[in-house]
Design a protein around this motif. Structure first.
Motif, PDB file in Angstrom:
ATOM      1  N   GLY A  47      -4.703   1.932  -1.202  1.00 39.31           N
ATOM      2  CA  GLY A  47      -4.433   0.874  -2.017  1.00 39.31           C
ATOM      3  C   GLY A  47      -5.242  -0.157  -1.485  1.00 39.31           C
ATOM      4  N   PRO A  48      -4.881  -1.399  -1.384  1.00 36.98           N
ATOM      5  CA  PRO A  48      -3.563  -1.854  -2.040  1.00 36.98           C
ATOM      6  C   PRO A  48      -3.193  -1.850  -3.199  1.00 36.98           C
ATOM      7  CG  PRO A  48      -4.964  -3.766  -1.253  1.00 36.98           C
ATOM      8  CD  PRO A  48      -5.548  -2.482  -1.036  1.00 36.98           C
ATOM      9  N   TYR A  49      -1.967  -1.947  -3.881  1.00 36.53           N
ATOM     10  CA  TYR A  49      -1.644  -1.957  -5.243  1.00 36.53           C
ATOM     11  C   TYR A  49      -1.375  -3.455  -5.525  1.00 36.53           C
ATOM     12  CZ  TYR A  49      -1.860   3.112  -5.634  1.00 36.53           C
ATOM     13  OH  TYR A  49      -2.221   4.270  -5.579  1.00 36.53           O
ATOM     14  N   LYS A  60      -1.672  -2.584   9.573  1.00 42.41           N
ATOM     15  CA  LYS A  60      -1.783  -1.190   9.600  1.00 42.41           C
ATOM     16  C   LYS A  60      -1.619  -0.643  10.915  1.00 42.41           C
ATOM     17  CE  LYS A  60      -4.917  -0.739   5.848  1.00 42.41           C
ATOM     18  NZ  LYS A  60      -6.301  -0.312   5.266  1.00 42.41           N
ATOM     19  N   TYR A  87      -3.427   5.042   4.484  1.00 48.04           N
ATOM     20  CA  TYR A  87      -3.002   3.991   3.593  1.00 48.04           C
ATOM     21  C   TYR A  87      -3.835   4.222   2.280  1.00 48.04           C
ATOM     22  CZ  TYR A  87      -0.607   1.527   7.327  1.00 48.04           C
ATOM     23  OH  TYR A  87      -0.009   1.305   8.193  1.00 48.04           O
ATOM     24  N   GLY A 132      -7.189  -0.149  -5.909  1.00 52.58           N
ATOM     25  CA  GLY A 132      -6.470  -1.341  -5.552  1.00 52.58           C
ATOM     26  C   GLY A 132      -7.320  -2.674  -5.510  1.00 52.58           C
ATOM     27  N   SER A 163       0.777  -1.195   0.043  1.00 51.56           N
ATOM     28  CA  SER A 163       0.176   0.012  -0.110  1.00 51.56           C
ATOM     29  C   SER A 163       0.954   1.142  -0.058  1.00 51.56           C
ATOM     30  CB  SER A 163      -0.953   0.139   1.488  1.00 51.56           C
ATOM     31  OG  SER A 163      -1.767  -1.158   1.173  1.00 51.56           O
TER      32      SER A 163
END
Length: 657
Positions: A132-134, A124, A130, A283, A105
């Protein structure tokens, strides 16, 4: 295995109201947590004929030795309590989603004085925003590189930041205007935080307003004939548009939603999640799980929502959550999500339009993820079950060894002797229960004696804890103590859970030593075997010939993984101890000289060489050093200078003092 009728509650004991229940095994460990609208109806379904239950449910109720419940007021309270207990007890029979890969992220550390934008994985942290996530870390770095032109926030590590602040010169990014250089005071902490907040707002999807403001400033600069400033603003706008183009536009600009899709078979299920923010897919995330009991698709969706949003609050929970089917009932989950967001959350199934089309894409990703997961041998439930059954058949065990512990000894030419214990449950590594041992009773290359000591210590602790009825009380410092423990209400304890099988790294001698140690303690319900490296032979106590498993055997493959993991864990610990011993200096050999006074001596004289040349009177001038200690230090260093140079046994090199 326990008979469920032996712990079945009496008629009328179970209340007909919402609540949460826990099944425990014979060691008081919580193995399953569930919630119910009616505890009486739900628990009664477990105590029917075992042959009529789902195989996983049947395994759970026969492993359990007791059941207990807690009554709550509403279904939302039951949902909250169930989630907190699952997080606390980590029950082995509950649905556990496992990420099919680690997703990075984009994180902005707003909890620091000078917030930093960076790639971050793992759990986290509080105070960090944050995005994302990517799918890939390089995608984050490309996006950040484009945005730094407009939002020059700090991206350097703490070490680089402190070094630049010390020398008063920024790094390369500061010179090319991709960092505002707060390290050198070019901007104030307040100005840099404002930049970080603008960066976060842009990443959160509030892009249109900012782009329009930049365009207005560009036109104003052009009208005032400030063409260079207008050109820079034009380039900034193009950089932001390129960053936005990296995220596919799929829905209306104001859409913030998470889309869930599932693909499942009889044994496992895969979940895929697309995170849409500002109408763009920001994401993607995927999970897989073993199906526990006869869980429905609605139940899997509910578990996925709990896992994803259990730790989230505020804007991390979107306005809209789209799922393939609604949980049953849907109202408690919807109310729970609304409570976590702080405003209304729409939980629904898309029926038509762009959202329905995107859900089909998410569904295809879930199907591909399940197919890929099936090819991963170590994570396949069917393969693991077959491996455990093969081990049970080869070793003539009464049942499959659901908990396996493996021990290995490591040393370097008889020095720094250590041992490791790794734990596998249901064929998977349980790293939170790994243990490591220091062998202090002797030194030398005697693996058999070391194995006897380690097995004795492990099961002596188990017997001691089994006799306790209250919570664990620390008696004396012990190197066997783990980093975490559980109490008698189901939390992990030190060595409270016995394995069904002990595996040792070695052949006949090591197996005989392990069996002898257990016999001396009266442990006769735990099987022992050894795996010799040379021919991968499995040795049993008292047998002259090894058990030979086929090279293609899943059981042999699992034993090899367990043995190799124990070896890796032992080697890592032994190398750490060896590096510590190599770093020992001449002051470490001075009796009664602690870390504080060693630092004081080195700070006063600057080096060991100068300290060695000092007189007793000069050493006495150091605060905290008396004459007796000064004489001891002087004598020790004088003897050390005439001694043979220390040699690093790992490399053969002379260790400088």
């Amino acid at each position: 295995m326990a008979d469920p009728s032996s712990y079945r509650p009496k008629p009328g004991e179970i209340p007909d109201s919402p609540g949460v229940y826990r099944f425990r095994d014979e060691h008081r460990r919580v193995i399953y947590v569930g919630k119910a609208k009616s505890l009486r109806q739900r628990l009664s379904s477990y105590f029917q004929d075992v042959s009529g239950l789902h195989p996983r449910t049947a395994t759970m109720v026969t492993t359990a030795a007791s059941v207990e419940w807690t009554v709550v007021g509403t279904e939302v309270e039951a949902l909250q309590l169930e989630y907190s207990w699952i997080k606390e007890y980590d029950p082995r029979f509950n649905v556990k989603y496992r990420d099919d890969k680690s997703y990075p992220s984009l994180a902005v550390t707003m909890n620091e004085e000078f917030p930093r934008a960076q790639v971050m994985r793992g759990p986290k942290r509080k105070g960090v925003r944050y995005f994302g996530p990517y799918a890939h870390a390089w995608a984050i770095r490309e996006t950040v590189d484009l945005l730094l032109r407009v939002f020059p926030v700090r991206t350097c590590s703490a070490g680089v930041f402190k070094r630049a602040a010390a020398v008063g010169r920024p790094c390369l990014l500061g010179y090319i205007d991709k960092c505002s250089a707060p390290c050198t005071g070019r901007v104030t902490p307040e100005e840099h935080r404002a930049l970080a907040e603008e960066f976060c707002d842009f990443m959160a999807g509030r892009t249109g307003t900012y782009l329009r403001r930049l365009e207005q400033r560009m036109h104003e600069a052009a009208e005032e004939l400030e063409y260079e400033r207008a050109g820079r603003l034009r380039d900034d706008i193009e950089a932001l548009k390129r960053a936005l183009e990296k995220n596919a536009v799929v829905l209306a600009d104001a859409t913030d939603a998470d889309l869930f899709a599932l693909a499942e078979d009889e044994l496992e299920a895969a979940v895929q999640i697309f995170h849409v923010r500002g109408g763009r897919v920001r994401g993607q995330r995927g999970w897989v799980t073993d199906k526990v009991e006869q869980v429905t698709t609605a139940g899997l969706v509910e578990s996925a929502l709990q896992q994803l949003y259990g730790e989230e609050r505020g804007e991390s929970v979107p306005r809209e959550v789209l799922v393939p089917v609604l949980p049953e009932p849907a109202e408690p989950i919807g109310d729970w999500l609304t409570e976590r967001r702080g405003s209304r959350v729409s939980l629904r199934v898309p029926q038509r339009g762009d959202k329905k089309d995107l859900m089909i894409t998410v569904q295809r990703n879930a199907q591909q993820a399940l197919a890929l997961h099936k090819t991963k041998r170590a994570s396949d439930l069917t393969t693991r079950s077959r491996a455990l059954e093969e081990i049970a058949d080869a070793l003539a065990l009464d049942s499959a060894p659901l908990r396996i512990e493996c021990f290995d000894i490591s040393h370097l030419q008889g020095e720094d002797v250590v041992a490791s214990m790794v734990v596998f449950e249901d064929g998977l590594a349980r790293k939170s229960e790994y243990r490591r041992f220091q062998i202090k009773s002797f030194a030398g290359q005697d693996d058999v004696r070391a194995m006897h000591e380690v097995i004795s210590r492990r099961f002596r602790r188990y017997l001691r804890e089994r006799e306790k009825t209250g919570e664990w009380a620390v008696e004396e410092p012990d190197d066997d103590a783990p980093a975490s423990s559980r109490t008698d209400d189901g939390r992990p304890k030190r060595f409270a859970y016995p394995p069904q099988l002990v595996v040792v790294d070695g052949g006949q001698p090591q197996v005989a030593a392990a069996r002898r140690a257990m016999d001396e303690l009266g442990i006769d319900d735990v099987a022992v075997c050894g795996l010799a490296k040379r021919l991968e032979e499995v040795w049993l106590p008292g047998e002259d010939d090894p058990v030979i498993l086929p090279r293609s055997s899943e059981g042999l493959y699992l034993l090899q993984r367990v043995r190799d993991e124990a070896h890796r864990f032992a080697i890592r610990y032994q190398r750490g101890k060896r590096s510590q011993s190599i770093r020992r200096g001449p002051l470490d050999a001075v009796p009664g000289l602690g870390e504080t006074r060693k630092k004081a001596l080195l700070k006063h004289f600057g080096s060991v060489k100068r300290l060695r040349a000092a007189t007793v009177e000069e050493i006495c001038e150091v605060p905290g050093i008396g004459r007796t200690t000064a004489e001891t230090v002087a004598a020790a260093l004088a003897g050390d200078s005439q001694a043979t140079p220390a040699v690093n046994t790992a490399t053969g090199e002379i260790v400088e003092s």
